[in-house]
Design an enzyme around this catalytic site. Structure first.
Site, PDB file in Angstrom:
ATOM      1  N   LYS A 299      -9.562   1.583  -2.377  1.00 43.77           N
ATOM      2  CA  LYS A 299      -9.983   1.094  -0.763  1.00 43.77           C
ATOM      3  C   LYS A 299     -11.031   1.802  -0.307  1.00 43.77           C
ATOM      4  CE  LYS A 299      -7.376   1.448   3.538  1.00 43.77           C
ATOM      5  NZ  LYS A 299      -6.426   2.158   4.522  1.00 43.77           N
TER       6      LYS A 299
ATOM      7  N   CYS B 206      -5.063  -2.683   2.969  1.00 40.03           N
ATOM      8  CA  CYS B 206      -5.108  -2.518   4.564  1.00 40.03           C
ATOM      9  C   CYS B 206      -6.199  -2.741   5.308  1.00 40.03           C
ATOM     10  CB  CYS B 206      -4.262  -1.166   4.849  1.00 40.03           C
ATOM     11  SG  CYS B 206      -3.908  -0.682   6.281  1.00 40.03           S
TER      12      CYS B 206
ATOM     13  N   GLU C  78       0.957  -1.211  -0.001  1.00 38.20           N
ATOM     14  CA  GLU C  78       0.055   0.120   0.053  1.00 38.20           C
ATOM     15  C   GLU C  78       1.087   1.356  -0.261  1.00 38.20           C
ATOM     16  OE1 GLU C  78      -3.271   2.054   2.784  1.00 38.20           O
ATOM     17  OE2 GLU C  78      -1.852   0.825   3.653  1.00 38.20           O
TER      18      GLU C  78
END
Length: 242
Positions: free
Chosen positions: A64, A118, A7
């Protein structure tokens, strides 16, 4: 076949930077592979924390969906700015990121990759939806440098095991400061790094198309079990002699 970077491994706009893109294309051409990396992506004035797949003639993105409060955005920003303005300074970015809306796998010439960035990996429904939409492999990219060597690294890495078992998929996890790992569809950790190690892991993984019961019905089992227990005791009490 595929190189994975963590990331925000490119901590700025990648696709708009021709110099960086030329270097990446040159590397991919030499290695004859594709790249999945974390970067920022701006579209229609909104900036996303993105996972981008790139090869010599193809680009695919995932945004995300679960952003970190006071890390990537300030919740209820107008209220916070009025009542507790010092909290806005906690945000690591100068402006809020936009959350992605779709759990679609990243398309690659090798197969469909269910990508999680994440915080996404903690939420089982995101991986499930992506696999249900055709994902054949799960890849998690994350920036865990905030945790240094704390137990939080291991807690976060453990989420990869749950996502693998739930969906019956090989799961690859790439973290900039560790723990990076390979997990098989039964939840067995095949290989992993230690925190803060500088190392590259290489392993063959399979692409799987069959769907598990969990992928098909999700968390329906839990409320169904509660309903069954309630109904059982209701019937049992009704039939019991006074």
């Amino acid at each position: 076949d595929l190189v994975v970077w963590s990331e925000t491994s490119v901590p700025s706009e990648l696709l708009d930077n021709s110099d960086r893109m030329n270097k990446i294309y040159s590397m991919l051409s030499d290695k004859k592979c594709g790249l999945l990396c974390g970067t920022f992506y701006t579209e229609k004035g909104k900036t996303y924390n993105a996972a981008v797949y790139i090869d010599s003639d193809y680009i695919s993105t995932y945004f995300k969906q679960h952003l970190v409060p006071f890390g990537e955005y300030v919740p209820m920003r107008r209220l916070i700015e009025t009542v507790l303005p010092f909290l806005t300074d906690i945000n690591m970015l100068s402006s809020d990121l936009e959350a992605g809306k779709e759990s679609l796998p990243v398309e690659t010439p090798h197969g469909k990759i269910s990508t999680l960035v994440c915080f996404d990996s903690i939420f089982s429904h995101l991986a499930r939806r992506s696999v249900k939409n055709g994902g054949e492999l799960i890849i998690i990219i994350t920036n865990d440098s905030w945790y240094k060597e704390s137990t939080a690294l291991r807690h976060h890495n453990a989420q990869a095991v749950f996502r693998a078992v739930e969906n019956g998929r090989y799961t690859v996890r790439c973290a900039n400061s560790g723990i990076s790992s390979f997990v098989d569809p039964r939840g067995r950790v095949l290989e992993q790094t230690e925190p803060l190690d500088t190392v590259t892991l290489t392993r063959a993984v399979g692409l799987i198309q069959n769907k598990t019961l969990y992928t098909v019905i999700g968390n329906l089992f839990t409320p169904a079990s509660v309903l069954f227990v309630v109904m059982y005791f209701a019937v049992y009490k009704k039939k019991s002699p006074h």
